[in-house]
Design an enzyme around this catalytic site. Structure first.
Site, PDB file in Angstrom:
ATOM      1  N   CYS A 273      -1.740  -1.940  -1.448  1.00 35.32           N
ATOM      2  CA  CYS A 273      -2.501  -1.392  -0.327  1.00 35.32           C
ATOM      3  C   CYS A 273      -3.436  -2.487   0.187  1.00 35.32           C
ATOM      4  O   CYS A 273      -2.971  -3.565   0.573  1.00 35.32           O
ATOM      5  CB  CYS A 273      -3.259  -0.131  -0.733  1.00 35.32           C
ATOM      6  N   ARG A 278      -5.734   2.584  -3.628  1.00 34.58           N
ATOM      7  CA  ARG A 278      -4.821   3.598  -3.083  1.00 34.58           C
ATOM      8  C   ARG A 278      -3.414   3.392  -3.657  1.00 34.58           C
ATOM      9  O   ARG A 278      -2.691   4.363  -3.896  1.00 34.58           O
ATOM     10  CB  ARG A 278      -4.792   3.508  -1.553  1.00 34.58           C
TER      11      ARG A 278
END
Length: 323
Positions: A273, A278
């Site tokens: 990410c 994430r």
């Protein structure tokens, strides 16, 4: 009455003794029933219901890993220990995960033993708690689970919270093995981009980040001088893996979601990410729920997008300009 008779009388069970024994037996039976009714789930997730029933379970250690400062201090799941993503799970000097010795000290202070069930939860839909699960997995901690839905679901259900900091009995935790295969490096991502690896890259950022329309999500500092994505990466934003309440979709739903992007577990997978948190969430879904072979690239776009001499794909053509 003789001395022997008095001694005998003291040991005779009275009706009070009988009632006490019955009450004690019933209490023990109830406790046994309670724990028997809520065994530790086999999978990688625990529900809010299960955690609520096991807050007093001495074999369970609840750990919050949130990113927003002061959140834990204001209120947290009763009995939860706080691990800071910034200073506990990351090295304070190098851009690196926490070192082995510091990790051992962290778990020892938190009272984690080899037979402890660790339950991680946090804010931002468990992004940083999933990072914690990834670090725990690298250091070989066996029984680690994520609270499905994280802090968001716990609060939405008006579950108990308090601001008392627990003082667990310290242990002496030792890491038995370190699994570096769970971590991808810049060279691994570049090998895919240049066609020297058959691994599949999954970019879990938003479509606007992926296409190069923006450098970072709204309100988040811009950390890369280039926009776009790593060549060959599929884009499956992390949020597609969860329901409205923050819980993960079913395994069947996840399989269909990733298969539609060409990710079916037949080849090794690398998630990335912007800074690796994430992508930890998607690493968890792909590896822990679906059982695929997955590495998390925590260097992510802030490293790759700034690296000299590596190719990118930038459909939007957005160029960085110093302000």
């Amino acid at each position: 009455m003789t001395t022997a008779a008095l001694r005998f009388q003291r040991h005779l069970p009275t009706w009070r003794d009988g009632l006490y024994a019955l009450a004690l037996g019933a209490a023990i039976a109830l406790c046994g029933t309670a724990f028997a009714a809520t065994p530790v789930p086999q999978g990688p997730l625990v529900t809010t219901d299960w955690l609520a029933q096991n807050l007093d379970n001495a074999k369970v250690r609840v750990i919050e890993v949130s990113v927003n400062p002061g959140l834990y201090e204001r209120s947290h799941v009763p009995g939860a220990v706080n691990f800071s993503w910034h200073s506990d799970l990351n090295d304070k000097v190098r851009r690196d995960i926490v070192g082995k010795e510091a990790f051992e000290a962290l778990l020892s202070k938190a009272g984690v033993a080899p037979d402890t069930t660790v339950v991680l939860y946090g804010d931002t839909s468990n992004w940083f708690a999933a990072w914690g699960a990834w670090v725990f997995d690298i250091y070989g901690v066996k029984d680690v689970k994520l609270l499905d839905g994280g802090r968001k679901k716990w609060e939405a259900e008006n579950r108990p919270l308090n601001n008392r900091v627990p003082e667990p009995v310290a242990t002496t935790y030792r890491v038995a093995s370190v699994n570096t295969q769970l971590r991808a490096r810049l060279s691994d991502a570049l090998a895919v981009a240049e066609g020297r690896s058959d691994a599949r890259l999954v970019d879990i950022r938003s479509a606007d980040e992926y296409t190069g329309k923006v450098f970072a999500p709204a309100g988040v500092p811009e950390l890369s001088v280039r926009a776009g994505h790593i060549p060959g990466a599929a884009n499956v934003p992390w949020g597609q893996a969860v329901r409205e309440d923050g819980t993960f979709k079913s395994a069947e739903e996840l399989k269909k979601l990733y298969a539609a992007a060409g990710i079916d577990g037949s080849k090794p997978i690398i998630t990335y990410c912007r800074i690796g948190e994430r992508s930890s969430h998607t690493w968890f879904a792909l590896s822990k729920i679906l059982g695929y072979e997955v590495r998390n690239y925590d260097g992510s776009w802030t490293e790759y997008g700034n690296a000299v001499g590596v190719p990118i794909t930038n459909p939007a053509g957005t160029l960085w300009a110093a302000k």
